[in-house]
Design an enzyme around this catalytic site. Sequence first.
Site, PDB file in Angstrom:
ATOM      1  CB  VAL A 183     -12.800 -30.780   5.065  1.00 42.84           C
ATOM      2  CG1 VAL A 183     -13.259 -32.118   4.525  1.00 42.84           C
ATOM      3  CG2 VAL A 183     -11.288 -30.756   5.230  1.00 42.84           C
ATOM      4  CD  GLU A 184     -19.989 -30.967   5.522  1.00 42.25           C
ATOM      5  OE1 GLU A 184     -21.124 -31.179   5.061  1.00 42.25           O
ATOM      6  OE2 GLU A 184     -19.339 -31.806   6.142  1.00 42.25           O
ATOM      7  CB  SER A 185     -17.079 -25.095   2.907  1.00 47.48           C
ATOM      8  OG  SER A 185     -17.661 -24.834   4.171  1.00 47.48           O
TER       9      SER A 185
END
Length: 152
Positions: free
Chosen positions: A71-73
């Site tokens: 999700v963050e990437s």
Amino acid sequence: MTQQSADRPFASLAEVTPDAMNQLSAGTFTDEIGLKFTELSPDAVRGELIVGPKLLQLAGIVNGGVYCTIVESLASVGAGIWYNANGYAGTVVGVNNNTDFLRSVRAGKVHGEATPLHRGRLQQLWQVVLTDDDGRTIARGQVRLQNLPHRD
């Protein structure tokens, strides 16, 4: 996503292809978990990874931290591409990641798609949906990112 340094091989993230982003990610945490970028644009980023034993928790399902990382990437890369494609000089950094785990996965691929909810001068908000090989949503998250202008 780490801050862009002056020695990056691209004039801006807007020029990066999925293959180039995968090469740029070599040796990073996303590379360690096996995340591969498959589509990059200012309006959507897609990626996938193959589930292997190193990604499982003791119960035999994908560790939630893997979902958070995807999700963050994906959100960070999308936000960085948009920021640079719109004439801003600088980078973006995540300031909040909220990921919900909806279904467990033991094998196969995890597919992710990040799309923007808000893109402003100072901050961006991106949503990410993760699915399994059958197209079922297994996790969803959103990341708030701070736009950091380049400083001389």
